[in-house]
Enzyme design. Structure first.
Site, short mmCIF file in Angstrom:
data_model
loop_
_atom_site.label_atom_id
_atom_site.label_comp_id
_atom_site.label_asym_id
_atom_site.label_seq_id
_atom_site.Cartn_x
_atom_site.Cartn_y
_atom_site.Cartn_z
N ASP A 161 -0.26 5.01 1.01
CA ASP A 161 -0.49 5.90 2.17
C ASP A 161 -0.45 5.10 3.46
O ASP A 161 -1.13 4.08 3.60
CB ASP A 161 -1.86 6.59 2.04
CG ASP A 161 -1.88 7.59 0.88
OD1 ASP A 161 -1.04 8.49 0.87
OD2 ASP A 161 -2.73 7.43 -0.01
N ASP A 206 0.85 -1.18 0.00
CA ASP A 206 0.00 0.00 0.00
C ASP A 206 0.90 1.24 0.00
O ASP A 206 2.09 1.16 0.32
CB ASP A 206 -0.89 -0.02 1.24
CG ASP A 206 -1.93 1.10 1.22
OD1 ASP A 206 -2.45 1.41 0.15
OD2 ASP A 206 -2.19 1.68 2.29
#
Length: 259
Positions: free
Chosen positions: A15, A13
């Site tokens: 963020d 991922d």
């Protein structure tokens, strides 16, 4: 876990794992450099559909993080891949930004509000009542409801913002129709991403900061999962879920030596 195959490809991922509020998380640059140097397939994923992969490449590069365009996979790209497989050359009424509209144009979709096959809802900072009203009427008239991701809130410097899932709930309440979510935690996003880099779930790992999207999606796609504590999920929250990550670490810096 002892009989698991060695990790040959990585999905992470963005963020909360690599960056936080526009600033690289310590260890992110070293992790990405080691991935590039290793030659192992990898993808940086995001449920945010606002930006194109080219936009995100430029934004990350300004932060000192070099992620090639072909190594970025967004919920907009996953949505476009899903629609291209389901109904090639279709039509859609879109609420969203360039990341989503570009992805749909690239698969040959026509964007229209005249009897579209689909209403596609993505992330935007300018949701309008007029657009949502049109979406409700088109869905009531038979358009199929697709949403890029179910995230109800997104991060900002001022605090949480209403996100795609929250707007989708409004449309569902008005129509009685639930959307199909293409992004995490739907394992579809993970599997299409793995296919894009020629990787297999049995020898892949997913790194994320959210139990309800990243870890769940990786788990359901059959991957090893790593939860980092630099994002939304806090240590005391992990035990509240009926599933667990393969391993919990403090940050991405703890995984550099795993590559």
């Amino acid at each position: 876990m002892a009989d698991r195959k060695p990790i040959e490809s990585w999905l992470t991922d963005m963020d909360g794992v690599l960056i936080h509020e526009g600033v690289p998380i310590p260890g992110a640059e070293a992790f990405l450099k080691k991935l590039r140097d290793s030659g192992k397939p990898f993808l940086v994923l995001t449920n945010n559909s606002i930006y194109t992969a080219r936009d995100l490449h430029a934004r990350l590069l300004r932060m000192g993080l070099d992620v090639p365009v072909e190594n970025i996979w967004t919920s907009a790209l996953a949505t476009a891949k899903f629609l291209a497989d389901q109904r090639p050359g279709g039509t859609a009424y879109v609420i969203g930004e360039a990341g989503l509209t570009t992805a749909l144009h690239d698969i040959g979709y026509v964007l229209t509000d005249a009897d579209p096959d689909y209403v596609v809802l993505g992330e935007t900072r300018t949701y309008s009542f007029e657009a949502m009203t049109k979406a409700v009427r088109l869905i009531n008239d038979g358009a199929r409801f697709i949403c890029t991701n179910p995230d109800e809130t997104g991060p900002s410097l001022q605090g949480p913002l209403p996100a795609t899932g929250a707007v989708a709930a409004l449309i569902t309440k008005a129509t009685g129709k639930d959307p199909y979510f293409a992004g995490k935690p739907n394992p579809l996003m993970m599997r299409t991403g793995l296919n894009a880099i020629g990787a297999h779930s049995e020898s892949s790992a997913m790194i994320g900061d959210r139990m309800d999207t990243d870890v769940l999606a990786g788990l359901e796609a059959g991957m090893r999962t790593y939860l980092v504590l630099t994002g939304l999920t806090k240590p005391d929250e992990v035990e509240r879920y009926p599933f667990r990550p393969s391993e919990t670490v403090d940050s991405i810096a703890d995984l550099v030596d795993r590559i």
